[in-house]
Design a protein around this motif. Sequence first.
Motif, PDB file in Angstrom:
ATOM      1  N   MET A 135       0.783  -1.094  -0.113  1.00  0.00           N
ATOM      2  CA  MET A 135      -0.172   0.119   0.098  1.00  0.00           C
ATOM      3  C   MET A 135       0.775   1.273   0.110  1.00  0.00           C
ATOM      4  N   SER A 136       0.603   2.252  -0.934  1.00  0.00           N
ATOM      5  CA  SER A 136       1.571   3.366  -0.979  1.00  0.00           C
ATOM      6  C   SER A 136       1.058   4.347   0.090  1.00  0.00           C
ATOM      7  N   LYS A 137       2.210   5.274   0.714  1.00  0.00           N
ATOM      8  CA  LYS A 137       1.963   5.889   1.820  1.00  0.00           C
ATOM      9  C   LYS A 137       1.907   7.410   1.098  1.00  0.00           C
ATOM     10  N   LYS A 138       1.160   8.331   2.042  1.00  0.00           N
ATOM     11  CA  LYS A 138       1.232   9.551   1.683  1.00  0.00           C
ATOM     12  C   LYS A 138       2.529  10.350   1.919  1.00  0.00           C
ATOM     13  N   SER A 168       1.051  19.628  19.544  1.00  0.00           N
ATOM     14  CA  SER A 168       0.401  20.971  19.841  1.00  0.00           C
ATOM     15  C   SER A 168       1.164  21.788  19.107  1.00  0.00           C
ATOM     16  N   LEU A 169       2.627  21.641  19.108  1.00  0.00           N
ATOM     17  CA  LEU A 169       3.330  22.631  18.454  1.00  0.00           C
ATOM     18  C   LEU A 169       3.126  22.881  17.171  1.00  0.00           C
ATOM     19  N   GLY A 170       2.520  21.992  16.340  1.00  0.00           N
ATOM     20  CA  GLY A 170       2.305  22.110  14.857  1.00  0.00           C
ATOM     21  C   GLY A 170       1.082  21.766  14.169  1.00  0.00           C
ATOM     22  N   ASP A 171       0.843  21.839  12.909  1.00  0.00           N
ATOM     23  CA  ASP A 171      -0.488  21.801  12.301  1.00  0.00           C
ATOM     24  C   ASP A 171      -0.248  20.428  11.570  1.00  0.00           C
ATOM     25  N   ILE A 172       0.820  19.995  11.117  1.00  0.00           N
ATOM     26  CA  ILE A 172       0.704  18.580  10.519  1.00  0.00           C
ATOM     27  C   ILE A 172       2.351  17.839  10.765  1.00  0.00           C
ATOM     28  N   PHE A 173       2.251  16.603  10.706  1.00  0.00           N
ATOM     29  CA  PHE A 173       3.630  15.847  11.010  1.00  0.00           C
ATOM     30  C   PHE A 173       4.193  15.026   9.615  1.00  0.00           C
ATOM     31  N   VAL A 174       5.306  15.436   9.690  1.00  0.00           N
ATOM     32  CA  VAL A 174       6.317  14.703   8.517  1.00  0.00           C
ATOM     33  C   VAL A 174       7.155  13.721   9.186  1.00  0.00           C
ATOM     34  N   GLU A 217      -2.736  14.934  10.521  1.00  0.00           N
ATOM     35  CA  GLU A 217      -2.347  13.933   9.717  1.00  0.00           C
ATOM     36  C   GLU A 217      -0.847  13.737   9.765  1.00  0.00           C
ATOM     37  N   THR A 218      -0.494  12.608   9.428  1.00  0.00           N
ATOM     38  CA  THR A 218       0.969  12.355   9.213  1.00  0.00           C
ATOM     39  C   THR A 218       1.505  11.725   7.836  1.00  0.00           C
ATOM     40  N   VAL A 219       2.295  12.384   7.058  1.00  0.00           N
ATOM     41  CA  VAL A 219       2.972  11.959   6.067  1.00  0.00           C
ATOM     42  C   VAL A 219       4.348  11.466   5.862  1.00  0.00           C
ATOM     43  N   ALA A 220       4.724  10.861   4.837  1.00  0.00           N
ATOM     44  CA  ALA A 220       6.185  10.476   4.904  1.00  0.00           C
ATOM     45  C   ALA A 220       6.988  11.775   4.128  1.00  0.00           C
ATOM     46  N   GLY A 221       8.232  12.027   4.740  1.00  0.00           N
ATOM     47  CA  GLY A 221       8.943  12.800   3.976  1.00  0.00           C
ATOM     48  C   GLY A 221       9.738  12.071   2.817  1.00  0.00           C
ATOM     49  N   PHE A 222      10.868  12.657   1.960  1.00  0.00           N
ATOM     50  CA  PHE A 222      11.195  11.922   0.914  1.00  0.00           C
ATOM     51  C   PHE A 222      12.289  11.003   1.322  1.00  0.00           C
ATOM     52  N   LEU A 223      12.925  10.932   2.212  1.00  0.00           N
ATOM     53  CA  LEU A 223      13.979  10.015   2.670  1.00  0.00           C
ATOM     54  C   LEU A 223      13.131   8.910   3.053  1.00  0.00           C
ATOM     55  N   LEU A 224      11.980   8.966   4.101  1.00  0.00           N
ATOM     56  CA  LEU A 224      11.198   7.838   4.457  1.00  0.00           C
ATOM     57  C   LEU A 224      10.826   7.225   3.388  1.00  0.00           C
ATOM     58  N   LEU A 231       7.244  -1.722  10.780  1.00  0.00           N
ATOM     59  CA  LEU A 231       7.783  -0.734  11.422  1.00  0.00           C
ATOM     60  C   LEU A 231       7.049   0.387  11.936  1.00  0.00           C
ATOM     61  N   PRO A 232       6.624   0.627  13.360  1.00  0.00           N
ATOM     62  CA  PRO A 232       5.829   1.594  13.661  1.00  0.00           C
ATOM     63  C   PRO A 232       5.698   2.926  13.192  1.00  0.00           C
ATOM     64  N   GLY A 233       7.055   3.203  12.816  1.00  0.00           N
ATOM     65  CA  GLY A 233       7.301   4.708  12.297  1.00  0.00           C
ATOM     66  C   GLY A 233       6.870   4.640  10.763  1.00  0.00           C
ATOM     67  N   ILE A 234       6.650   3.635  10.136  1.00  0.00           N
ATOM     68  CA  ILE A 234       5.927   3.559   8.857  1.00  0.00           C
ATOM     69  C   ILE A 234       4.522   3.399   9.059  1.00  0.00           C
ATOM     70  N   GLU A 235       4.027   2.527   9.876  1.00  0.00           N
ATOM     71  CA  GLU A 235       2.623   2.365  10.198  1.00  0.00           C
ATOM     72  C   GLU A 235       1.923   3.551  10.273  1.00  0.00           C
ATOM     73  N   ILE A 236       2.601   4.574  11.047  1.00  0.00           N
ATOM     74  CA  ILE A 236       1.782   6.009  11.385  1.00  0.00           C
ATOM     75  C   ILE A 236       1.516   6.764  10.208  1.00  0.00           C
ATOM     76  N   VAL A 237       2.325   6.409   9.036  1.00  0.00           N
ATOM     77  CA  VAL A 237       1.939   7.576   7.950  1.00  0.00           C
ATOM     78  C   VAL A 237       0.699   7.070   7.268  1.00  0.00           C
ATOM     79  N   ALA A 238      -0.125   8.023   6.980  1.00  0.00           N
ATOM     80  CA  ALA A 238      -1.261   7.828   6.342  1.00  0.00           C
ATOM     81  C   ALA A 238      -1.097   7.167   4.988  1.00  0.00           C
ATOM     82  N   ASN A 239      -2.190   6.261   4.660  1.00  0.00           N
ATOM     83  CA  ASN A 239      -2.191   5.620   3.215  1.00  0.00           C
ATOM     84  C   ASN A 239      -2.797   6.487   2.317  1.00  0.00           C
ATOM     85  N   LYS A 240      -2.214   6.514   1.021  1.00  0.00           N
ATOM     86  CA  LYS A 240      -2.676   7.094   0.078  1.00  0.00           C
ATOM     87  C   LYS A 240      -4.304   6.877  -0.280  1.00  0.00           C
TER      88      LYS A 240
END
Length: 397
Positions: A1-4, A141-147, A170-177, A388-397
């Motif tokens: 499944m591809s990630k956002k 609480s410090l931000g609007d979105i999480f990468v 919302e949590t999305v992946a950065g380019f490295l992830l 991996l939990p750090g990948i699981e948390i990223v929203a799916n497309k």
Amino acid sequence: MSKKTIRDIEVSGKKVLIRVDFNVPMQDGEITDENRIVEALPTIKYVVENGGRAILFSHLGRVKSVEDKASATLAPVASRLQALLQKEVKFVPETRGKVLEDAINQMQDGDILMFENTRFEDIEGKKESKNDAELGKYWASLGDIFVNDAFGTAHRAHASNVGIASNIKETVAGFLLEKEIKFIGGAVSNPKRPFVAILGGAKVSDKIEVISNLLNVADKVIIGGGMAYTFLKAQGFEVGTSLCEIEKLDLAKELLEKANGKIVLPIDFRFTKEFENEPASHVGPITDIQPDEMALDIGPKSIELFAEILATAKTVVWNGPMGVFEMSNYAYGTIGVCESIAKLPTATTIVGGGDSAAAAIQFGFASKFTHISTGGGASLEYLEGKVLPGIEIVANK
Ligand code: ADP
Ligand code: MG
């Protein structure tokens, strides 16, 4: 499944929390390898160029007590990042509180702020590493979105990844992830074939799960390095004083049976009496080893054999050096494998594992691989087929 990814969201005018992996090796306050900083640049630049406010944070080393703070500050990393970006990076030496909150509130679109080592929150009760609920909620609480762009910690559920993700829209992946998912995830889930895995390193016990999982998905599994001697012993050969895990012999036998011919072991070796950087006293098949000798590297015939197998590969995953590459007299096997992989222009070639990545870079092959993973432990667990939990948390497309 591809990630956002960040491409799929609007960052303009937003406070974008970016979990990077700036856990770089340091010596006396100097960064000795800045690869992880360099690999994080595309994500940071993208957010800034698209009018987002980039709030960066990372862990660095282990922080157990107040005394560890001086050597674990991210301040030198912030200066290095500023030099690489040629743009101001405002460093806030706090992990929470009014100073940090005010600095964030004063940010303009396109600004970059970095706050202090997330593991400073481990001093009183491991809040970061144990994913303390209040801490994740506070940082969210410090931000609007999480990468999330920190692949190196993706195998851990910490407050600075899973904690934030559970408390933000919302949590999305950065380019490295994204890149790590594409290459390592792609290799284990949908490889172009033939898929050849080449495994080495010190211990079978570190890599049982990897061998076992790769036996399911790869077409050939080459085993070199210190691990090979447990397998050779399991086949009934004497291995002298070479690295050998007696308690893993049964398991090695089982894996060899399960492999049904997929496992390829070295056929010659460099023998020596002492664990020292002196030239090998002789080179030959394992049957040549004397009781007081050890094998610290594979020999030229093995390099040739592995090269032939690699030559037809469309996907290669390499994890673990072929010998004690830290000593020049026993680096031939590891360099040989790098050379064979470098000759495969159309294959997808991936290096996972901290020491293998270091070897590939040190011997000048960095540009010859399709992807060198930035995560040691994380890439191992990913190759094991784990979620991996750090990948699981990223929203799916
Ligand atoms: P990675 O970090 O790439 O996953 P490992 O940590 O598993 O790799 O293994 C790296 C170590 O294995 C190196 O320090 C290397 O010296 C050691 N090693 C490789 N071959 C041998 C050998 N024949 N005998 C002893 N140690 C070995
Ligand atoms: Mg290692």
